[in-house]
Design an enzyme around this catalytic site. Structure first.
Site, PDB file in Angstrom:
ATOM      1  N   LYS A 193      -4.269   9.816   9.621  1.00 35.73           N
ATOM      2  CA  LYS A 193      -3.746   8.914   8.593  1.00 35.73           C
ATOM      3  C   LYS A 193      -2.520   9.549   7.956  1.00 35.73           C
ATOM      4  CE  LYS A 193      -5.667   6.457   4.541  1.00 35.73           C
ATOM      5  NZ  LYS A 193      -6.887   6.352   3.706  1.00 35.73           N
ATOM      6  N   ILE A 252      -2.722   2.983  -1.162  1.00 32.74           N
ATOM      7  CA  ILE A 252      -3.892   3.471  -0.387  1.00 32.74           C
ATOM      8  C   ILE A 252      -5.196   2.887  -0.935  1.00 32.74           C
ATOM      9  CG2 ILE A 252      -4.697   5.522   0.867  1.00 32.74           C
ATOM     10  CD1 ILE A 252      -2.535   7.177  -0.223  1.00 32.74           C
ATOM     11  N   SER A 283      -8.122   1.363   3.839  1.00 33.13           N
ATOM     12  CA  SER A 283      -6.743   1.810   3.880  1.00 33.13           C
ATOM     13  C   SER A 283      -6.389   2.561   5.169  1.00 33.13           C
ATOM     14  CB  SER A 283      -6.465   2.717   2.675  1.00 33.13           C
ATOM     15  OG  SER A 283      -7.153   3.932   2.775  1.00 33.13           O
ATOM     16  N   ILE A 287     -12.367   6.519  -0.139  1.00 30.80           N
ATOM     17  CA  ILE A 287     -12.787   6.681  -1.531  1.00 30.80           C
ATOM     18  C   ILE A 287     -13.508   5.427  -2.023  1.00 30.80           C
ATOM     19  CG2 ILE A 287     -10.670   5.850  -2.656  1.00 30.80           C
ATOM     20  CD1 ILE A 287     -10.950   8.149  -4.678  1.00 30.80           C
ATOM     21  N   GLY A 288     -13.573   4.406  -1.146  1.00 29.22           N
ATOM     22  CA  GLY A 288     -14.289   3.184  -1.514  1.00 29.22           C
ATOM     23  C   GLY A 288     -14.702   2.399  -0.283  1.00 29.22           C
ATOM     24  N   GLY A 289     -14.217   2.879   0.880  1.00 26.83           N
ATOM     25  CA  GLY A 289     -14.491   2.196   2.136  1.00 26.83           C
ATOM     26  C   GLY A 289     -13.344   2.334   3.125  1.00 26.83           C
ATOM     27  N   SER A 290     -12.385   3.181   2.833  1.00 28.32           N
ATOM     28  CA  SER A 290     -11.127   3.202   3.578  1.00 28.32           C
ATOM     29  C   SER A 290     -11.234   3.691   5.019  1.00 28.32           C
ATOM     30  CB  SER A 290     -10.090   4.051   2.833  1.00 28.32           C
ATOM     31  OG  SER A 290      -9.558   3.335   1.740  1.00 28.32           O
TER      32      SER A 290
END
Lengths: 546, 546
Positions: free
Chosen positions: B137, B186, B213, B234-237
């Protein structure tokens, strides 16, 4: 209700938990001489109880228990009695639950007998800490007992559940029997508060502090009223009393030993520098025993904040060449003559070994780190402390009064907190380089610039707090005690300015500091607690010829 | 300089890194049909390059490399070419450094040949990722390349050192060759920004999002322009683009995979919910390969924030009876018909096995947790984001524009942050009970209430973000794709109110959602990443017959 009444009732209640037969008559006149021998001369302990409490470390005692040499009840009673004696000598206990402990020990013995005689039941091995008495710092919640931490406002609020560690230790077969004294606020180097009063140093009860914040534990272990104790350390609270009482004491990396259900007095939800739970004992192998047993247990089941780092048994130290970073001072405080001698002695013994290499190193940036450490401690200012003291009108004890300049620090903003985090991350990188680029296995350094000091004068935690800031595991190892040769020298030997000279001046020579233990500190890398324990065992063997 | 000029120059520069021979002429007309076959039909790849990039997962490719079946150079060139094709099809790359990668691969081959022919040198085994191309990434710093994260203000600031993971992967023998696209900030589910534009979903380039992201990585892997990629979550990226592209994607516990040197756009020093680095791949065993290789390496030497949890090889799953917590929905969003069918299919296949027990469970407190998760994300408000965008005058991309209500959240105070921590600690206890009291090995649930959705409509991260909040490892496993039978049903099936109905209404049936992958999510306990990987391998074997 005023704190005086609460305290008087609480102390009377505690004292009433000591059976009449265990009282020392007459109380020895406290002329300041060492109390270390009183437990075996006072006549309260039987010969076998003297043997049980005097002649074994936890590792040896467990082996004896396992082999059936002593019953759990016998061992528990012996330590309850000796803890009761210690309490009368140096005021080290807060909660006393001997009855419950002896009942449990008896139950353990009964279950074992039944299991042994019932050949139909499939073999179930004894749990790893079977029958071993363990003492806890007051801040660990124990079901049915207060967790007052010496504050009047928390007296008479018995815990409704065990702290994670208490529950785990019981499941591992240990016997818990008392909790131990600590300072008001849990943040000073003298275990003194308005409820229980002050814990004394059994080696030198009038002259030198027992240390803090886990000072009750330190004094209890020194008198062998416990064979293994657990404290907490957010700036040196395990290591300082280990120094004062000549014990082994480990501050593990945060989360390695479950910390859930420990009361501290900071604003709930506080982040930044976290307290760590860890063992204090009379041998290095007992420190390893505790660490290994806890790390092999399923700590995650007891504590949602536990770090599930398993004990790997990978670190066999026997054949390896060890590289030791030697730190003479932290650049802020000059070690006193006995501390310098102790470090030199340890370094010399290690240097003489073929498989050890000493690398002199300097600790970077300690002044800024110490400043930031204090800011972390006082993120929310001191209102919350004073609120708790104010509920019963209790005043500050002298050692906390001395910290007023610290308590007066302004509270921080969220942005200020993040700025601290940025600098801490930078420091972490810098110290990683120190370890990695020097290919260090461990750092050898003093645990403080001095030994135990006179009451209410311990003000320096730069040598210990640095490792809380970085979250590195660190263990105190005794190497000697103050001797006639340790004469005080001129203040001009203090290399780092007037504050250094003030602290350096605390050391007045072997008269006042008679028999004060001298220790060193071994520091490992973050989360490499197992490796540190393994290396410390090897180095302790060399230094202390064990 | 205005963002348009910066972007135009940056994109031209990137495009110039693709050799002329690797350009596709004519570009396929984008009529919305799947692009998955274009790499092997476009004529750019040789037959052996088609084989290298199509027929192996990372595990098999490593074995082939190790056995000398392919040279490192051959493999690297093949993936560089296929990545170039993918870039032309779906705009998935940000930084392109094929030349450097091929040079390194050639060097690896040379060193190996020299080592093989020099019998005097003591045998040194090939490093574990020898010759394997890995894509990153964009947010991972790579020496000499930008870490723009798609923001104009960070273009033309080449990194002066590698991120910890890049350095570690290189030391492990991997070949790094490109970085991949991501959303402005992001923080959205569409990998779209003002510098590189939008990454498309190769399965359905006009209709469905490639996710975010880590969406560039997702699209690149789907086209097999990479065999193993690394994202952050950090939340589903990591998990959202894995769902959108039918990939395996693991969010490890924070710190297990080094995260140092990853750019994010939050205020420096931010604490609370932390981003985690993890792998995306085309097989579960590749996920395990990555995790094991990283955990067996000395991550602490590369990253002062790394958690040194060793790979223990203790979790052999073969004979054990597994208890799986089955979660049908999170109580906030009703899964769409294909997601329900996918979960039912997976659960049915597992149920049919003798050694698996499914336990229906409900996730407690998700609404409050989600609210707090958003507060954690916006601790400092959004000024810092807008400051960075403002430096070049760049506007918000549509998927970020849609988050304006979130961005408008007020900043929090230090006290507010501590209050969040208190609730998080309570939630952690609650979820520990859920795992422990139900004796769960793993949770099986949807990774989202829907599959890939139309562009700029992904707004829901409750299914994934819960595990960031609790810091539990979670892995996405593909189980099927949308089929004719997956007809849309009535909005009245949305059980949790109007917001649920809005999201539920996104699914319009198999027409628009043709071939969209259907995945499940497997969740393990905090820091039990190795155990999760072992269990996921077993369950994947049952579900996908591997």
């Amino acid at each position: 209700m005023s704190y005086q009444i609460i305290a008087a009732e609480k102390v009377a209640q505690r004292n009433s938990k000591i059976p009449k037969d265990w009282l020392i008559f007459p109380q020895p006149f406290n002329d300041g001489t060492s109390l270390l021998q009183v437990p075996i001369t006072c006549g309260v302990l039987s010969e076998v109880e003297c043997e049980i409490t005097s002649n074994y470390d936890a590792t040896a005692l467990l082996a004896k228990l396992r082999a059936g040499g002593f019953s759990a009840e016998q061992v528990t009673i012996a330590f309850c009695k000796r803890a009761a004696i210690a309490q009368q000598l140096v005021n080290c206990l807060t909660e006393v639950f001997f009855d419950e402990a002896i009942k449990r020990a008896r139950q353990l013995d009964t279950e074992r007998r039944e299991s042994d005689s019932n050949t139909e039941v499939s073999f179930s091995p004894l749990p790893p800490l079977w029958g071993l008495p363990i003492s806890l710092k007051d801040s660990f919640a124990y079901l049915g007992q207060d967790t007052s931490t010496g504050l009047a406002c928390y007296v008479n609020e018995p815990a409704t559940e065990h702290s994670a560690l208490a529950a785990l230790l019981l499941d591992l077969g240990a016997v818990l029997y008392c909790k131990t004294n600590l300072p008001q606020s849990i943040m000073t180097g003298d275990s003194d508060n308005n409820v229980f009063g002050r814990t004394l140093n059994p080696r030198n009860p009038c002259g030198l502090t027992a240390g803090g914040s886990t000072g009750g534990e330190g004094a209890l272990l020194a008198l062998r009223g416990s064979v293994l104790g657990v404290g907490t350390d957010i700036g040196g609270s395990i290591r300082v009393p280990s120094v004062c009482n000549g014990l082994y004491g480990l501050r593990p990396s945060v989360g390695v030993v479950p910390h859930g259900g420990v009361r501290d007095l900071t604003v709930p939800g506080t982040a930044g520098i976290m307290s760590s739970a860890g063992p204090m004992a009379t041998s290095m192998r007992d420190i390893s025993l505790f660490l290994q047993t806890i790390m092999q247990a399923e700590t995650w089941k007891y504590d949602s904040t536990a770090l599930a780092i398993p004990w790997s048994n990978h670190t066999k130290m026997d054949k390896k060449r060890l590289r030791i970073g030697l730190v003479e001072d932290d650049g802020l405080y000059t070690p006193s003559p006995p501390v310098r001698r102790g470090l030199k002695k340890a370094a010399g013994l290690l240097q003489a070994m073929g498989n050890v290499e000493l690398v002199p190193i300097a600790l970077p940036n300690v002044r800024q780190i110490y400043r930031d450490l204090l800011s972390y401690y006082m993120l929310s200012g001191s209102d919350y402390y004073f609120e708790q003291f104010g509920r019963t009108g209790e005043p500050l004890v002298p050692s906390l009064e001395a910290l007023i300049p610290l308590l007066a620090q302004p509270r921080t903003t969220l942005k200020g907190f993040f700025d601290l985090n940025v600098r801490r991350t930078e420091a972490a990188k810098m110290y990683l380089s120190l370890f990695r680029d020097n290919n260090l296995d461990v750092i050898l350094m003093p645990p403080a610039p001095h030994t135990a000091v006179p009451l209410d004068t311990w003000s320096t935690i730069t040598y210990t707090g640095l490792w809380n800031y970085l979250d590195y595991p660190a263990v105190v190892v005794p190497v000697d005690q103050v001797r006639e040769e340790d004469v005080a020298d001129d203040l001009s030997n203090a290399k780092f300015g007037s504050e250094d000279a003030r602290v350096y001046g605390l050391y007045t020579g072997p008269g006042e500091y008679r028999d004060a233990p001298i220790c060193v500190q071994l520091v490992g890398y973050r989360h490499k607690d197992e490796a540190l324990a393994s290396m410390a065992a090897v180095l302790d063997g060399i230094i202390n010829g064990i």
